[in-house]
Design a protein around this motif. Structure first.
Motif, mmCIF file in Angstrom:
data_model
loop_
_atom_site.group_PDB
_atom_site.id
_atom_site.type_symbol
_atom_site.label_atom_id
_atom_site.label_comp_id
_atom_site.label_asym_id
_atom_site.label_seq_id
_atom_site.Cartn_x
_atom_site.Cartn_y
_atom_site.Cartn_z
ATOM 1 N N UNK A 268 0.847 -1.189 0.000
ATOM 2 C CA UNK A 268 0.000 0.000 0.000
ATOM 3 C C UNK A 268 0.884 1.241 0.000
ATOM 4 N N UNK A 269 0.551 2.173 -0.879
ATOM 5 C CA UNK A 269 1.233 3.469 -0.932
ATOM 6 C C UNK A 269 0.174 4.533 -0.682
ATOM 7 N N UNK A 270 0.234 5.148 0.475
ATOM 8 C CA UNK A 270 -0.786 6.108 0.878
ATOM 9 C C UNK A 270 -0.245 7.520 1.046
ATOM 10 N N UNK A 271 0.993 7.727 0.611
ATOM 11 C CA UNK A 271 1.588 9.056 0.548
ATOM 12 C C UNK A 271 2.242 9.202 -0.812
ATOM 13 N N UNK A 272 2.445 10.439 -1.245
ATOM 14 C CA UNK A 272 3.110 10.664 -2.522
ATOM 15 C C UNK A 272 4.541 10.144 -2.442
ATOM 16 N N UNK A 273 4.949 9.400 -3.479
ATOM 17 C CA UNK A 273 6.272 8.787 -3.507
ATOM 18 C C UNK A 273 6.925 9.024 -4.868
ATOM 19 N N UNK A 274 8.260 9.012 -4.866
ATOM 20 C CA UNK A 274 9.052 9.175 -6.076
ATOM 21 C C UNK A 274 9.864 7.915 -6.323
ATOM 22 N N UNK A 275 9.729 7.351 -7.532
ATOM 23 C CA UNK A 275 10.551 6.221 -7.942
ATOM 24 C C UNK A 275 11.642 6.751 -8.864
ATOM 25 N N UNK A 276 12.885 6.667 -8.411
ATOM 26 C CA UNK A 276 14.006 7.210 -9.158
ATOM 27 C C UNK A 276 14.622 6.151 -10.061
ATOM 28 N N UNK A 277 15.273 6.613 -11.120
ATOM 29 C CA UNK A 277 15.784 5.703 -12.140
ATOM 30 C C UNK A 277 17.067 4.997 -11.733
ATOM 31 N N UNK A 278 17.681 5.390 -10.625
ATOM 32 C CA UNK A 278 18.917 4.736 -10.187
ATOM 33 C C UNK A 278 18.630 3.481 -9.360
ATOM 34 N N UNK A 279 17.362 3.166 -9.182
ATOM 35 C CA UNK A 279 16.955 1.990 -8.414
ATOM 36 C C UNK A 279 16.027 1.141 -9.279
ATOM 37 N N UNK A 280 16.181 -0.179 -9.203
ATOM 38 C CA UNK A 280 15.213 -1.100 -9.800
ATOM 39 C C UNK A 280 14.140 -1.369 -8.753
ATOM 40 N N UNK A 281 12.896 -1.050 -9.097
ATOM 41 C CA UNK A 281 11.790 -1.183 -8.143
ATOM 42 C C UNK A 281 11.078 -2.503 -8.387
ATOM 43 N N UNK A 282 10.827 -3.238 -7.318
ATOM 44 C CA UNK A 282 10.266 -4.575 -7.416
ATOM 45 C C UNK A 282 8.854 -4.613 -6.836
ATOM 46 N N UNK A 283 7.920 -5.172 -7.599
ATOM 47 C CA UNK A 283 6.588 -5.467 -7.078
ATOM 48 C C UNK A 283 6.531 -6.965 -6.791
ATOM 49 N N UNK A 284 6.432 -7.315 -5.519
ATOM 50 C CA UNK A 284 6.360 -8.720 -5.134
ATOM 51 C C UNK A 284 4.922 -9.242 -5.129
ATOM 52 N N UNK A 285 3.976 -8.341 -5.182
ATOM 53 C CA UNK A 285 2.553 -8.666 -5.216
ATOM 54 C C UNK A 285 1.811 -7.427 -5.659
ATOM 55 N N UNK A 286 0.545 -7.358 -5.336
ATOM 56 C CA UNK A 286 -0.259 -6.183 -5.690
ATOM 57 C C UNK A 286 0.220 -4.953 -4.936
#
Length: 489
Positions: free
Chosen positions: A85-103
């Motif tokens: 759950x993401x309930x605050x504004x967030x920034x995904x930066x390009x220097x990190x690989x972001x992983x979704x392990x589920x929904x």
């Protein structure tokens, strides 16, 4: 197309009882308040089976405190797991690989809404969170899982890539091909939907068991997708029920979607459930069900649509429906599309129920060696929709040998003008070199709307072009090159 709710819930409960927490004697009810996976927290060590591909000692060092540190990948990049759950504004930066392990669910607007926009049925407020994604960012999903991203009502996604650095959603394997490896991208909005009846609350059961969506605001804004690739999705989360590459449920015209590719999805490439969102420069390649699908009162505009179907496809280039008893009927406008049909179906475009649609300045053809295609358009399951189903300035090249027929299904349900039964003559750039592909003058969209009161063309959005197809025959604007997946076209 999604199954009806009670069927999906039953099947999902049987097939995925562990995910949804159902046990013998429990009711098969999905609680959208509860995450489908455990939220990962920051660790100082990483287990050998953590995603990423590095050694157990190479735990990622730069994950924010709201994400979970995983092992670095084989290239030494930090891998950070997104929370459920993401309930605050967030920034995904390009220097990190972001992983979704589920929904991963952004905001809480997929819960039951009251009659007051921004207020849930329980009296609490809708969260307005924005997920911002930098250009060049790669969001990966755990292979073989239902991992998916939901943007709920009231929240937004700001994914603004560039031609040199597109944003990519894929599974966590080493390539960009292979359907059904993860879920997909689901965006909800307060946009209009033909199953909503004001002044009652609008709570539409949305695609992929993603909660509630819809509303009464035609120009609602769910954010921006620009230079975004979604590939390898369509995980079967219940028997016979996969998730689309991109699902847009009640998404309004205030949303920006430009330069989008959906590739190798096991269900539809992109599906519109109501709403009025507009899309320009979209590439749909090798998806295994319908490439473009709409339903439930979709009235948006699409321009520059390039579809290349897989020889294994089991669907159509377009499947058009209008499920729902209320107005509006589905009747979007598509201009400058090129459909390269393939697979098992004998028709490229299928119109059902009372769905309308306006197809202008477009090319329908078959892939080389594709002998199955017999007709361009199937209206056998369509009901009379008067002037709301229109084909205008269309090259109809719908058989491996010869040009085939334009319609199948008996009485024509709408209107057709300037249908050219000639070979499409696509060049290596997917541009038609047929003489018919060049117009004497562009369509004046305002004038066209004045002539056809049913038309949904947006004169402020659609470009005035003097050619047929997604790509200018003179080769001056090869807009899909340089950012789409290599080898997909």
């Amino acid at each position: 197309m999604r199954l009806r709710y009670f069927v999906r819930v039953l099947l999902a409960a049987v097939a995925l009882g562990g995910i949804y927490g159902c046990s013998e004697g429990d009711e098969a009810i999905i609680n959208i308040d509860a995450p489908t996976t455990t939220t990962t927290t920051n660790n100082t060590t990483a287990a050998p089976d953590d995603a990423g591909g590095g050694s157990a000692s190479t735990v990622s060092e730069n994950c924010p405190d709201w994400a979970g540190a995983k092992r670095k990948d084989a290239d030494g990049n930090d891998v950070c797991a997104l929370p459920a759950e993401i309930n605050e504004s967030r920034l995904l930066t390009s220097d990190i690989v972001w992983l979704m392990e589920g929904r991963v669910t952004v905001g809480n607007g997929n819960k039951e809404m009251s009659t007051t926009r921004g207020e849930l049925a329980d009296g609490s407020s809708v969260i307005n969170a924005t997920l911002t994604i930098q250009s060049g960012t790669h969001i990966r999903a755990s292979s073989g899982t239902f991992a998916n991203l939901i943007i709920t009502r009231g929240s937004r996604i700001q994914a603004e890539g560039t031609a040199d650095a597109p944003i990519v959603f894929s599974s966590d394997d080493d390539d960009m091909t292979g359907s059904g490896e993860w879920g997909g991208l689901i965006i909800h909005g307060y946009g209009e939907h033909n199953q909503c009846n004001a002044p009652q609350a609008c709570n539409i059961d949305a695609e992929g068991e993603s909660g509630m969506a819809g509303g009464y605001t035609a120009d609602d804004n769910s954010g921006t997708l620009r230079y975004v690739i979604v590939t390898e999705g369509g995980y079967e989360f219940a028997p016979g029920d996969e998730i689309n590459g991109i699902s847009l449920v009640g998404v309004g015209s205030g949303t920006t979607m430009q330069y989008i590719q959906v590739n190798d999805n096991s269900d539809d490439g992109i599906e519109f459930y109501g709403g009025a969102v507009n899309v320009k420069h979209i590439v749909l390649t090798n998806n295994l069900d319908d490439s473009v699908d709409w339903d439930e009162g979709f009235v948006g505009n699409m321009q520059y649509v390039l579809v290349k179907q897989s020889p294994e496809v089991g669907g159509n280039a377009i499947e058009a429906d209008t499920e729902g008893a209320a107005m509006p009927l589905s009747k979007p406008t598509i201009a400058n599309a090129t459909f390269v049909a393939n697979g098992d179906e004998t028709e490229a475009l299928v119109f059902k129920a009372a769905s309308g649609g306006f197809l202008h300045n477009s090319v329908i053809t078959a892939a080389a060696g594709y002998a199955t295609l017999e007709d361009c358009v199937d209206v056998s399951r369509a009901t009379d929709n008067a002037n709301a189903l229109v084909f205008n300035n269309v090259i109809a090249d719908c058989a491996d040998e010869g040009t085939g027929n334009f319609y199948v299904g008996g009485t024509v349900k709408g209107m057709e003008t300037n249908i050219y039964a000639v070979e499409a003559e696509l060049d290596d750039n997917y541009a038609s070199q047929a003489t018919a592909a060049m117009l004497d003058a562009p369509i004046d969209w305002a004038d066209y709307n004045a002539m056809n009161a049913e038309s949904t063309a947006d004169p402020d959005y659609l470009d005035a072009t003097d050619y047929l197809g997604a790509v200018d025959p003179d080769g001056s604007d090869l807009w899909y090159q340089g950012w789409t997946i290599e080898g997909s076209l």
